[in-house]
Scaffold this motif. Structure first.
Motif, PDB file in Angstrom:
ATOM      1  N   TYR A 320      -6.412 -13.982  16.146  1.00  0.00           N
ATOM      2  CA  TYR A 320      -6.212 -12.531  16.185  1.00  0.00           C
ATOM      3  C   TYR A 320      -5.042 -12.140  17.092  1.00  0.00           C
ATOM      4  O   TYR A 320      -4.219 -11.312  16.729  1.00  0.00           O
ATOM      5  CB  TYR A 320      -7.495 -11.845  16.642  1.00  0.00           C
ATOM      6  N   SER A 323      -1.672 -13.828  15.703  1.00  0.00           N
ATOM      7  CA  SER A 323      -1.239 -13.191  14.455  1.00  0.00           C
ATOM      8  C   SER A 323      -0.714 -11.798  14.714  1.00  0.00           C
ATOM      9  O   SER A 323       0.328 -11.394  14.201  1.00  0.00           O
ATOM     10  CB  SER A 323      -2.408 -13.149  13.467  1.00  0.00           C
ATOM     11  N   LEU A 868      -3.099  -9.684  -0.470  1.00  0.00           N
ATOM     12  CA  LEU A 868      -3.606 -10.593   0.561  1.00  0.00           C
ATOM     13  C   LEU A 868      -2.947 -10.303   1.903  1.00  0.00           C
ATOM     14  O   LEU A 868      -3.617 -10.287   2.947  1.00  0.00           O
ATOM     15  CB  LEU A 868      -3.360 -12.044   0.137  1.00  0.00           C
ATOM     16  N   SER A 872      -5.085  -8.790   5.042  1.00  0.00           N
ATOM     17  CA  SER A 872      -5.084  -9.594   6.268  1.00  0.00           C
ATOM     18  C   SER A 872      -4.662  -8.751   7.472  1.00  0.00           C
ATOM     19  O   SER A 872      -5.266  -8.851   8.551  1.00  0.00           O
ATOM     20  CB  SER A 872      -4.152 -10.791   6.108  1.00  0.00           C
ATOM     21  N   LYS A 873      -3.642  -7.923   7.300  1.00  0.00           N
ATOM     22  CA  LYS A 873      -3.240  -7.032   8.392  1.00  0.00           C
ATOM     23  C   LYS A 873      -4.357  -6.061   8.754  1.00  0.00           C
ATOM     24  O   LYS A 873      -4.612  -5.784   9.932  1.00  0.00           O
ATOM     25  CB  LYS A 873      -1.981  -6.255   8.000  1.00  0.00           C
ATOM     26  N   ARG A 875      -7.553  -6.540   8.424  1.00  0.00           N
ATOM     27  CA  ARG A 875      -8.617  -7.271   9.123  1.00  0.00           C
ATOM     28  C   ARG A 875      -8.202  -7.576  10.563  1.00  0.00           C
ATOM     29  O   ARG A 875      -9.026  -7.535  11.474  1.00  0.00           O
ATOM     30  CB  ARG A 875      -8.933  -8.564   8.386  1.00  0.00           C
ATOM     31  N   THR A 958     -10.045 -12.822   1.587  1.00  0.00           N
ATOM     32  CA  THR A 958     -10.015 -12.532   3.019  1.00  0.00           C
ATOM     33  C   THR A 958     -11.408 -12.624   3.627  1.00  0.00           C
ATOM     34  O   THR A 958     -11.568 -13.094   4.758  1.00  0.00           O
ATOM     35  CB  THR A 958      -9.423 -11.135   3.262  1.00  0.00           C
ATOM     36  N   PHE A 961     -12.958 -15.943   5.103  1.00  0.00           N
ATOM     37  CA  PHE A 961     -12.830 -16.327   6.517  1.00  0.00           C
ATOM     38  C   PHE A 961     -14.149 -16.073   7.250  1.00  0.00           C
ATOM     39  O   PHE A 961     -14.627 -16.923   8.009  1.00  0.00           O
ATOM     40  CB  PHE A 961     -11.690 -15.533   7.155  1.00  0.00           C
TER      41      PHE A 961
END
Length: 1112
Positions: A320, A323, A868, A872-873, A875, A958, A961
Motif C-alpha cells: 500500500y 504503491s 484494472l 487498483s488505484k 483500492r 482486484t 487479492f
C-alpha cells in the motif's frame, strides 16, 4: 444414513485385528498340522519346543496372507467412505511387528490357549451390532446370547474377562454361529479388551493403552476403566479393558494426551521438546520455534502466528505504501515535465514579441548612431561650434555606451557595425529556429504541421507538442480578425478525429408512461443541427429531461411514438453510441479518483484505439484547459463522506468526461445548474468550441443569464405536458412572441419572462385575457403540426384570428386513450411493461446493434487493463478500510481459536462451523462494496459503450487479492491458537475456496438488492445455511437443500482434512463420525470443486444481473 446401512463396516474393521491372531489355524505344514483336524492352540504352544515369542512371531508372519481377501474385498467395498487405503490403515492400527512382546505375554498367560479365547466373526458382529445400536440411542448394553443370558452367566460374561472354547474346533471366520465358550474363564490379557456380555477377547489397536485394571477400594471401580466387580463373587478380580469404541464412549482405552503408547500395553510420558496428542504411538518432534513442555499434547506455535502476522503486515504495508508512493512520484514527475513543457512553450511563444521589441530597439539605436555621426561631421566643419559639440558628446555618453564608438567620435569616416546588430542577427536566427512551432498567423492559409512529421521520442517532447498546439489555439481565440476557416482549423491537425456530422430530426415525438395514459411529451416536432447549440427550456415538469433522454435513447419506462431520424435515416441512436455523449443531471463521477484520472479513463476507453497517444494527451489537456481545471487536476473529486473539489468543479468534471471522447452529438442535462455566471460562461465557451468543430449540442438549461442565452443558436421551449411552444433560432424568439403581443419588459430576462407567461405567473401587457396554453397551440397550428385530442377542447375556445381557417383541419383525430382501468388491469399493465422493458434491455446488451459510428474503440482486453489500473488505484486509496477488514478478521480468528475447545471426537467440526459463519459474514460484507457503491457510475459508462465484461472481470480480479490474503489473516490466529491436526495448507485451501464462493454470492446481493437488504442478507444467509448444513438430514428435501448450501461443502472439506490425521485407535471414531455426517474421505476434492463452481455460478448470475438491471 450410513450408520444404519453400513453397520458391517465397523465390524469388518474390528475383525481385521482378530484375523491377525486367528491365523494360527492357517499355519501350514511347517508345524505339521492341517486345518480342520480339531487340534487346539495348546498343541501349537508345545510344538517343536518353540518359545512363546517365537510362536507369536510365526503367528504374525501369516497375518497378511490370511487377511488379504478381507482387505481387498469387504473392507474396500464397505468402508470406502472412511478408509482410503486399507493396507495403510491396517499398518497404522494392527501392525505390531515392531514389538510382539504383549502377544508372547498373552500366550504365556493363557498357556497357549489364546486362539480359543479370541472372538469369532459372529461374536464381533454381535458386539458391534449392539455397539452401533447404543450409538443411536436404542440401548447401552449387549443383548442376551448363547454364552451370556439369564440362565447362563459365567464369569467370562463380566467386563474385562474371557473364557476358552476348550478343545472344540472354532472357525473364527464363521459369521453366523457363536461357539460355546464358558470354560477356563480368566481376566482378559493385557493389550486386549473383553466387552461385557460376551466371553471372548478382541485385540486393542495401536494408539490404545489396555493394561490390567486395578481395584479402587474406595469407589469399587476397576481403574482406569469404569466397570465394577460383580456382587457376591469374592474370587472375581478386575480384568483387562472392557471396550473399544469411539472416543466419547471409551476414552479410557485411548492413549492419554501427553503420552505415547508404542504397544497397547506400554505408555510413556512425552519428553521435553516433543508433544503427544491422544492416541499417539510415538513422540512428535516440535517445530524449531515452537515450545513443548514435558507431557504436553500439542505444541505452542503462537510464534509462527506472530511471524505470519508480522510478515503479512509488512507485506501489506509495503504494497500500500510503496504503491501509493510510486503513483505519487510518477504523478510528480509527469507534473514537472508538464510544467517544464509549459515554460518552454511560453518562452518560445513570447520570443517573437521579444524579437520584435529588440529589433525595433536596435534599429532605433543604429539610426541614432548614424544621425549622430552625420551631425559630428557638420560640427567639425565649423570651429566656432566646438563647444556645442563637446556638450552634445557629453550628453550622448550618458545614453550610449562608449564601446559602441571606436576611436574619435567625430574623426571616423564610417561607423563600425555595433554589437547590437549582432544581437539582432542572433535574434533573427532564434526566431527562424522557432518556425517549427511558430504561433505567427500572418500566413492564414498555412496548415499546422503533421504530428508524424515531428518526431516525438520522449514524454517531454510530447508535452511540448501538446502545449504548443494549445498556445496556437489560444492565440487564435484572441485574434479579432480570425476568419471562420481559421476557427475550424483551430487546434486541429490531419491526425485529429474527423467527427461524422449528425443531424437528429424528430416528428410527432410523443412519450407516454407505459401502462398508464399520462403523457409527458406531446407531438414535439423539429430537428437539432450539427455545429449548433440548442437550448431546451421550460417550466418544471414540462418534460425537458424526458425530451433529451428520448433523443439519446435512454428511456426504458416510457413508450415512445413518432419518428426519430438520424441524418434522414431511421436508425437507432444506439448504433451511434460510441460518438454520442450524454451528461446526466447528477454529477456521476468517481469520487476516489482525481480529476485527471477520471478524464483519462474516459478518454482511453472511448476514443479511437488507432488514435496516437500524443493526440489523446492533446484532447485531455485541451478539455482541462477549456474547463478551467488546471488547479485541481491532481485533486480527488471526493464523495459525500470525504470532501473533495467544489460542486461547480465537480459539475465541470462531469461535462469533461463526455468532451474527452470527441462526440458528434452531445446531450447535456442542466450542466449550468449550480454554477456561477463566470463559470457558466467558461463552460459555454468550451461547448461553443466543440460546436465549431461540427458537434451537435443539445442541452437543458434553467434560468440562464441574458449573456448566456445569446450564446445559444437554437431554442426549444416546452410547456406543460411537453407541448412545444417554440422551436427555432434564438435571435427570432422575441420577434415570434411579439407576434402574439408578448413583449418582454425592460430589464427582464426574456427566457425567464416567457416561462413565467407559460406558467401563468405573469400576464402579458397587451393580451391580459389570453390563456397561457394558447401560445403552444397556436405555434403548432401555425406550423402544421397535429394537435392531440386532450387539447382539442382548449383549441376550440381559442381566438385564432391570426390563424387560417384551414388550420382547423390540421387537428388530428387521435382516439382518446384515457380510460379507467381496474386495479388488476393496472397491475397487469405494469407487469407487462416491466417484461417489455427487460426484453429491451436484454436485446440492447446481448444482441449487437449496427455500429454506424465508424470508431474502433479499445477491445475487451485493453479496456480490462484500463479498468484494472483504475480499480487498483481505488483500492489503494481505500487502504484504511481494508486494514479494518483485516483487523476484524484477525480478532475473529483469535477469539474463535482461543475460546472454542478442541474436540477430537468430532474432528474440530464445532470450531470449523463457527469459522465458516465468521469468515463468510465478514467476507460478504466487505465484498458488497465492490458493486454497491458505484452502480450509477457503471450505468453511465455502460450506456456510453464501455465494455461491461471488462468492468466486472477487473473488479473481480482486484478482489482476488483479498481472496488470497483474508484466509491467511484469519488462520494466522485461528490455526495457531486451536492447533488442529490437519495441515495449514489444507485449511488455507478450503478457506480460500470458501472466500471465493461467498464473494460471488456478495456480488449477487450487491447487484440485485439495495445496500440495506443486501447487508441484512449477508448476515442472515451464512448463519441459516450453516445451521441447515450442520443438521442430520431426515428427509430427501433437506438433503437436497443442504447440498445447495455452500457451508455443507466447506464443513465437509474441513472435517475430512482433519479426519485423515486420525488413525489407529481412532479408526472406529473416524468411521462412526463420518457415517453420522454422511461424509466420505474421497469427497475432499469434490468439496473444493463445488465451492469453486458455486463461486463461478454466482459470478455468472451477478454479471447477468449487472447488464440487465437498471434503476427505475
Amino acid at each position: 444414513m450410513r450408520v444404519n446401512v453400513d453397520v458391517e463396516v465397523i465390524i469388518i474393521v474390528a475383525l481385521l485385528c482378530c484375523m491377525q491372531f486367528n491365523s494360527i489355524f492357517a499355519l501350514d505344514d511347517h508345524y505339521g498340522v492341517k486345518r480342520g483336524t480339531g487340534l487346539t492352540s495348546r498343541s501349537y504352544f508345545n510344538l517343536n519346543n518353540k518359545t512363546n515369542f517365537g510362536l507369536a512371531e510365526d503367528i504374525y508372519g501369516h497375518i497378511s496372507d490370511v487377511t488379504s481377501f478381507i482387505l481387498n474385498s469387504e473392507v474396500t467395498n464397505q468402508s470406502d467412505y472412511c478408509i482410503k487405503d486399507p493396507q495403510l490403515e491396517w499398518d497404522r492400527a494392527f501392525n505390531y511387528s515392531s514389538d510382539l512382546g504383549f502377544l508372547s505375554a498373552c500366550l504365556f498367560t493363557t498357556n497357549g490357549d489364546m486362539a480359543q479365547r479370541l472372538c469369532t466373526a459372529a461374536e464381533i458382529k454381535f458386539y458391534f451390532h449392539n455397539f452401533v445400536g447404543s450409538l443411536s440411542g436404542d440401548t447401552n448394553y449387549l443383548k442376551p446370547n448363547k454364552n451370556c443370558n439369564l440362565t447362563s452367566w459365567v464369569s467370562g460374561c463380566e467386563p474385562g474377562w474371557a473364557c476358552s472354547a476348550g478343545d472344540q474346533t472354532v472357525d473364527l471366520e464363521d459369521t453366523h454361529q457363536i461357539p460355546a465358550r464358558s470354560v477356563e474363564c480368566q481376566p482378559c490379557c493385557e493389550g486386549f479388551f473383553c466387552p461385557q456380555g460376551i466371553t471372548c477377547m478382541i485385540p486393542c489397536p495401536l494408539g490404545s493403552y489396555c493394561p490390567l485394571a486395578t481395584l479402587n477400594k474406595n469407589t469399587g471401580v476397576c481403574e482406569p476403566y469404569s466397570y465394577q466387580l460383580p456382587p457376591g463373587q469374592s474370587t472375581h478380580s478386575c480384568g483387562g479393558a472392557n471396550s473399544w469404541a469411539d472416543f466419547s464412549d471409551s476414552q479410557e482405552v485411548f492413549c492419554s494426551a501427553g503420552s505415547h503408547c508404542p504397544t497397547p500395553v506400554e505408555q510413556f510420558p512425552c519428553t521435553n521438546g516433543n508433544y503427544c496428542p491422544a492416541g499417539s504411538t510415538a513422540e512428535k518432534r516440535c517445530y524449531k520455534l515452537a515450545s513443548c513442555d514435558a507431557k504436553t499434547s500439542s505444541q505452542n506455535i503462537h510464534a509462527y502466528g506472530a511471524m505470519l502476522i508480522a510478515s503479512l503486515g509488512t507485506l501489506l504495508l509495503l504494497i500500500y505504501s510503496c504503491s501509493g508512493k510510486i503513483i505519487t512520484v510518477r504523478e510528480r514527475r509527469v507534473a514537472k515535465l508538464r510544467e517544464a513543457a509549459v515554460r518552454s512553450v511560453r518562452e518560445k511563444v513570447q520570443a517573437p514579441a521579444r524579437w520584435k521589441t529588440v529589433k525595433a530597439s536596435v534599429k532605433e539605436h543604429h539610426e541614432y548612431q548614424i544621425s549622430l555621426a552625420s551631425n559630428c561631421k557638420k560640427l567639425t566643419s565649423g570651429g566656432d561650434k566646438t563647444d556645442i559639440l563637446e556638450k552634445k558628446v557629453s550628453v550622448m555618453k550618458d545614453d550610449i555606451d562608449a564601446s559602441d564608438l571606436s576611436g574619435d567620435t567625430c574623426g571616423e569616416k564610417s561607423v563600425k557595425t555595433s554589437h547590437l546588430l549582432h544581437i539582432m542577427q542572433d535574434s533573427e536566427g532564434f526566431y527562424h529556429s522557432f518556425d517549427s512551432i511558430s504561433l505567427d498567423m500572418e500566413n492564414k492559409g498555412t496548415k499546422i504541421e503533421n504530428i508524424k512529421d515531428k518526431e516525438i521520442h520522449t514524454r517531454s517532447d510530447m508535452y511540448k507538442y501538446v502545449y504548443a498546439q494549445l498556445e496556437k489555439e489560444k492565440e487564435m481565440h484572441m485574434n479579432p480578425n480570425m476568419t471562420f476557416s481559421e476557427v475550424m482549423a483551430m487546434g486541429t491537425s490531419p491526425e485529429t478525429i474527423r467527427r461524422p456530422l449528425m443531424e437528429i430530426a424528430f416528428n410527432d415525438l410523443t412519450v407516454t408512461l407505459k401502462g398508464k395514459s399520462k403523457r409527458i411529451l406531446t407531438s414535439v416536432t423539429g430537428k437539432i443541427m450539427p455545429g449548433r447549440i440548442t437550448a431546451v427550456m421550460g417550466p418544471s415538469g414540462a418534460g425537458k429531461t424526458t425530451f433529451l433522454s428520448a433523443l439519446a435513447g435512454k428511456i426504458d419506462e416510457c413508450r415512445i411514438s413518432g419518428l426519430i431520424l438520424i441524418n434522414g435515416e431511421m436508425e437507432s441512436i444506439h448504433s451511434y453510441k460510441k460518438i454520442v455523449g450524454f451528461v446526466p443531471q447528477d454529477d456521476i463521477v468517481h469520487g476516489n479518483l482525481t480529476v485527471e484520472e477520471n478524464l483519462w479513463f474516459s478518454a482511453r476507453c472511448r476514443l479511437s484505439a488507432d488514435l496516437p497517444h500524443p493526440e489523446k494527451v492533446l484532447i485531455v489537456e485541451r478539455v482541462i484547459s477549456s474547463l478551467g481545471l488546471h488547479a485541481i487536476r491532481s485533486s480527488l473529486v471526493g464523495t459525500v463522506e470525504n470532501r473533495g473539489i467544489s460542486g461547480g468543479q465537480r459539475k465541470r468534471v462531469n461535462v469533461g468526461l463526455e468532451l474527452v471522447m470527441k462526440p458528434s452529438v452531445l446531450f447535456l442535462d442542466e450542466p449550468t445548474s449550480g454554477l456561477d455566471s463566470s463559470t457558466s460562461h467558461l463552460l459555454l465557451k468550451a461547448l461553443r468550441r466543440e460546436a465549431l468543430e461540427g458537434v451537435n449540442i443539445c442541452m437543458v438549461v434553467h434560468q440562464p443569464s441574458y449573456t448566456l442565452f445569446k450564446m445559444f443558436d437554437d431554442l426549444v421551449l416546452l410547456a406543460k405536458e411537453g407541448i412545444s411552444v417554440y422551436h427555432g433560432s434564438v435571435c427570432k424568439v422575441e420577434e415570434f412572441f411579439a407576434g402574439f403581443g408578448i413583449i418582454v419588459p425592460e430589464r427582464v430576462n426574456p427566457p425567464d419572462y416567457y416561462i413565467d407567461v407559460l406558467e401563468g405567473m405573469v400576464k402579458p401587457n397587451y393580451t391580459p385575457k389570453r390563456d397561457n396554453l394558447e401560445n403552444p397551440i397556436r405555434w403548432m397550428l401555425r406550423h402544421g403540426y397535429p394537435v392531440t385530442p386532450d387539447i382539442q377542447q382548449d383549441a376550440a375556445r381559442l381566438s385564432i384570428s391570426a390563424v387560417d381557417e384551414n388550420e382547423d383541419d390540421r387537428i388530428s383525430s387521435y382516439g382518446d386513450d384515457r380510460e379507467d382501468h381496474s386495479f388488476a388491469e393496472e397491475r397487469w399493465q405494469e407487469k407487462k411493461c416491466h417484461v417489455e422493458r427487460l426484453c429491451d434491455i436484454l436485446y440492447n446488451n446481448f444482441f449487437k446493434t449496427k455500429d454506424l459510428s465508424n470508431r474502433r474503440t479499445p477491445n475487451v482486453l485493453q479496456q480490462y487493463k484500463y479498468f484494472l489500473g483504475r480499480v487498483s488505484k481505488q483500492r489503494l486509496r481505500e487502504a484504511r478500510v481494508q486494514a479494518i477488514d483485516y483487523l476484524i478478521l484477525l480478532l475473529a480468528g483469535a477469539c474463535l481459536g482461543s475460546l472454542i475447545q478442541k474436540s477430537d471426537d468430532s474432528f474440530g467440526a464445532p470450531g470449523y462451523t463457527y469459522t465458516i459463519i465468521a469468515v463468510s459474514l465478514l467476507s460478504k460484507i466487505a465484498a458488497l462494496r465492490s458493486f454497491s457503491l458505484d452502480k450509477l457510475q457503471y450505468r453511465r459508462e455502460s450506456g456510453s459503450g464501455i465494455c461491461s465484461l471488462a468492468h466486472f472481470v477487473a473488479k473481480d480480479t482486484t478482489d482476488h487479492f483479498n481472496t488470497l490474503i483474508k484466509p491467511l489473516v484469519y488462520l494466522s490466529m485461528y490455526y495457531f491458537f486451536s492447533n488442529p491436526r490437519s495441515s495449514f495448507g489444507d485449511n488455507y485451501l478450503v478457506l480460500l475456496c470458501l472466500v471465493y464462493c461467498v464473494t460471488g454470492i456478495a456480488y449477487v446481493l450487491a447487484i440485485f438488492l439495495d445496500p440495506g437488504p443486501s447487508q441484512l442478507l449477508s448476515v442472515i444467509l451464512p448463519v441459516v445455511s450453516t445451521l441447515i448444513s450442520a443438521q442430520r438430514m431426515s428427509s430427501k428435501f433437506l438433503t437436497t437443500l443442504a447440498n445447495l448450501c455452500y457451508p455443507k461443502w466447506a464443513l465437509e472439506a474441513f472435517v475430512i482434512a482433519n479426519a485423515e490425521r486420525y488413525y489407529g485407535v481412532w479408526l472406529i471414531t473416524r468411521c462412526g463420525s463420518l457415517a453420522k455426517s454422511g461424509y466420505s474421505l474421497h469427497d475432499w476434492k469434490l468439496c473444493i470443486c463445488m465451492l469453486i463452481s458455486m463461486g463461478l455460478v454466482m459470478r455468472a448470475i451477478a454479471f447477468f444481473g449487472m447488464v440487465t438491471l437498471r434503476k427505475k
